[in-house]
Write a protein that holds these residues in place. Sequence first.
Motif, mmCIF file in Angstrom:
data_model
loop_
_atom_site.group_PDB
_atom_site.id
_atom_site.type_symbol
_atom_site.label_atom_id
_atom_site.label_comp_id
_atom_site.label_asym_id
_atom_site.label_seq_id
_atom_site.Cartn_x
_atom_site.Cartn_y
_atom_site.Cartn_z
ATOM 1 N N THR A 182 -4.273 -47.157 6.886
ATOM 2 C CA THR A 182 -3.078 -48.002 6.911
ATOM 3 C C THR A 182 -2.045 -47.601 7.954
ATOM 4 O O THR A 182 -1.614 -48.425 8.750
ATOM 5 C CB THR A 182 -2.396 -47.996 5.533
ATOM 6 N N ASP A 183 -1.630 -46.331 7.982
ATOM 7 C CA ASP A 183 -0.484 -46.017 8.838
ATOM 8 C C ASP A 183 -0.872 -45.797 10.296
ATOM 9 O O ASP A 183 -0.035 -45.905 11.187
ATOM 10 C CB ASP A 183 0.316 -44.832 8.301
ATOM 11 N N THR A 184 -2.142 -45.505 10.556
ATOM 12 C CA THR A 184 -2.667 -45.328 11.910
ATOM 13 C C THR A 184 -1.747 -44.500 12.803
ATOM 14 O O THR A 184 -1.472 -44.855 13.951
ATOM 15 C CB THR A 184 -2.948 -46.683 12.595
ATOM 16 N N GLY A 185 -1.264 -43.410 12.269
ATOM 17 C CA GLY A 185 -0.498 -42.479 13.093
ATOM 18 C C GLY A 185 1.002 -42.642 13.049
ATOM 19 O O GLY A 185 1.698 -42.210 13.973
ATOM 20 N N ALA A 186 1.555 -43.246 12.004
ATOM 21 C CA ALA A 186 3.007 -43.406 11.907
ATOM 22 C C ALA A 186 3.680 -42.034 11.814
ATOM 23 O O ALA A 186 3.137 -41.096 11.238
ATOM 24 C CB ALA A 186 3.361 -44.242 10.677
ATOM 25 N N ASP A 187 4.870 -41.924 12.388
ATOM 26 C CA ASP A 187 5.603 -40.667 12.363
ATOM 27 C C ASP A 187 6.225 -40.401 10.998
ATOM 28 O O ASP A 187 6.368 -39.258 10.589
ATOM 29 C CB ASP A 187 6.690 -40.678 13.435
ATOM 30 N N GLU A 188 6.603 -41.455 10.305
ATOM 31 C CA GLU A 188 7.139 -41.316 8.952
ATOM 32 C C GLU A 188 7.088 -42.670 8.257
ATOM 33 O O GLU A 188 6.945 -43.711 8.902
ATOM 34 C CB GLU A 188 8.574 -40.787 8.967
ATOM 35 N N SER A 189 7.202 -42.643 6.936
ATOM 36 C CA SER A 189 7.114 -43.888 6.168
ATOM 37 C C SER A 189 7.904 -43.768 4.872
ATOM 38 O O SER A 189 8.112 -42.670 4.347
ATOM 39 C CB SER A 189 5.658 -44.230 5.860
ATOM 40 N N ILE A 190 8.358 -44.916 4.376
ATOM 41 C CA ILE A 190 9.112 -45.006 3.125
ATOM 42 C C ILE A 190 8.639 -46.251 2.384
ATOM 43 O O ILE A 190 8.430 -47.300 3.007
ATOM 44 C CB ILE A 190 10.630 -45.123 3.386
ATOM 45 N N ALA A 191 8.476 -46.135 1.071
ATOM 46 C CA ALA A 191 8.075 -47.288 0.266
ATOM 47 C C ALA A 191 9.005 -47.402 -0.936
ATOM 48 O O ALA A 191 9.431 -46.389 -1.506
ATOM 49 C CB ALA A 191 6.631 -47.144 -0.198
ATOM 50 N N THR A 192 9.346 -48.638 -1.315
ATOM 51 C CA THR A 192 10.242 -48.848 -2.452
ATOM 52 C C THR A 192 9.808 -50.043 -3.285
ATOM 53 O O THR A 192 9.095 -50.930 -2.813
ATOM 54 C CB THR A 192 11.697 -49.109 -1.999
ATOM 55 N N ALA A 193 10.262 -50.063 -4.528
ATOM 56 C CA ALA A 193 10.105 -51.217 -5.416
ATOM 57 C C ALA A 193 11.494 -51.556 -5.938
ATOM 58 O O ALA A 193 12.212 -50.693 -6.459
ATOM 59 C CB ALA A 193 9.177 -50.891 -6.573
ATOM 60 N N SER A 194 11.900 -52.814 -5.773
ATOM 61 C CA SER A 194 13.208 -53.271 -6.240
ATOM 62 C C SER A 194 13.016 -54.340 -7.303
ATOM 63 O O SER A 194 12.135 -55.200 -7.175
ATOM 64 C CB SER A 194 14.030 -53.842 -5.077
ATOM 65 N N VAL A 195 13.828 -54.290 -8.347
ATOM 66 C CA VAL A 195 13.705 -55.240 -9.454
ATOM 67 C C VAL A 195 14.939 -56.146 -9.520
ATOM 68 O O VAL A 195 16.074 -55.675 -9.475
ATOM 69 C CB VAL A 195 13.535 -54.500 -10.801
ATOM 70 N N VAL A 196 14.676 -57.446 -9.615
ATOM 71 C CA VAL A 196 15.731 -58.438 -9.794
ATOM 72 C C VAL A 196 15.600 -59.012 -11.205
ATOM 73 O O VAL A 196 14.543 -59.544 -11.567
ATOM 74 C CB VAL A 196 15.619 -59.574 -8.759
ATOM 75 N N PRO A 197 16.623 -58.899 -12.055
ATOM 76 C CA PRO A 197 16.543 -59.412 -13.427
ATOM 77 C C PRO A 197 16.784 -60.917 -13.464
ATOM 78 O O PRO A 197 17.887 -61.377 -13.753
ATOM 79 C CB PRO A 197 17.657 -58.640 -14.143
ATOM 80 N N TYR A 198 15.752 -61.684 -13.203
ATOM 81 C CA TYR A 198 15.871 -63.143 -13.190
ATOM 82 C C TYR A 198 14.713 -63.728 -13.993
ATOM 83 O O TYR A 198 13.545 -63.609 -13.596
ATOM 84 C CB TYR A 198 15.841 -63.654 -11.745
ATOM 85 N N LYS A 199 15.037 -64.356 -15.128
ATOM 86 C CA LYS A 199 14.012 -64.940 -15.998
ATOM 87 C C LYS A 199 12.875 -63.950 -16.234
ATOM 88 O O LYS A 199 11.703 -64.226 -15.997
ATOM 89 C CB LYS A 199 13.474 -66.230 -15.385
ATOM 90 N N GLY A 200 13.272 -62.782 -16.702
ATOM 91 C CA GLY A 200 12.334 -61.678 -16.843
ATOM 92 C C GLY A 200 12.677 -60.658 -15.778
ATOM 93 O O GLY A 200 13.851 -60.405 -15.505
#
Length: 249
Positions: A182-200
Amino acid sequence: MKRSTLALPLLSALTLATLTACGGGDGDGASDAKTTDRAKATASASPAKPSVDPAKELAKLLVTKAEAGDYNVREPEAGDAMATTQEQLRVDKAACAPMAYATNYLPLGAPEASLVRVADKGTSTYNYITLATYAPGKAEAAMKGLAKAASACTGGYTAKSDKASTTYSSVKKETAPTGTDTDTGADESIATASVVPYKGTQTMRTQTFRFGDTIVNYFSINTYGFLNGRSSEADIPTDLVKAQNKKLG
């Protein structure tokens, strides 16, 4: 005979040049001044090298439909975005601004140029690719800002524009993919999950990679939950990340 006739003008020219170069007194200053003037004239007459357009260079790095497999890759629809510039997006917690940018497919930090594409397979999940290029050192600073925001905004925040308002109830750091798949040599990476409280709960994700002075941010959202009043969750597609990151590595 012919040889001596041709050689004489050449010898005269060489002798004149030598005498001019070796002459003393006031002649030196006049000659030097003329030489300097000619050099300036030549420099000003030389065509300037065309400046590189960061946006055009960046466009060459965007994944194309042919490279993305089954994905339709295109520019976002006009009016699709909550905000089209960082200035249009207001955040109740200043530290969370980079997260708001990442989840609204705006570039991080202060790029020299940025471009956005949306990729989908005709389903309710849309994947936004934001590619940005930076002056030396600015990309690292942008990634640091995003990392700090992901840590500071775990309790959520609200982002507003003149068009809409979105409240995120939580932000969670995840493990960004690494390795040749996936990253094929990336110098750095960040991943996140954000939740929006909308109809569940509506869970959307980002994955952000830095390749030198270039940053690519992936933002995925599943619109099914928003449209049908049910909880939904979006994942960043590995094959799309692989195709785009391959062009950056």
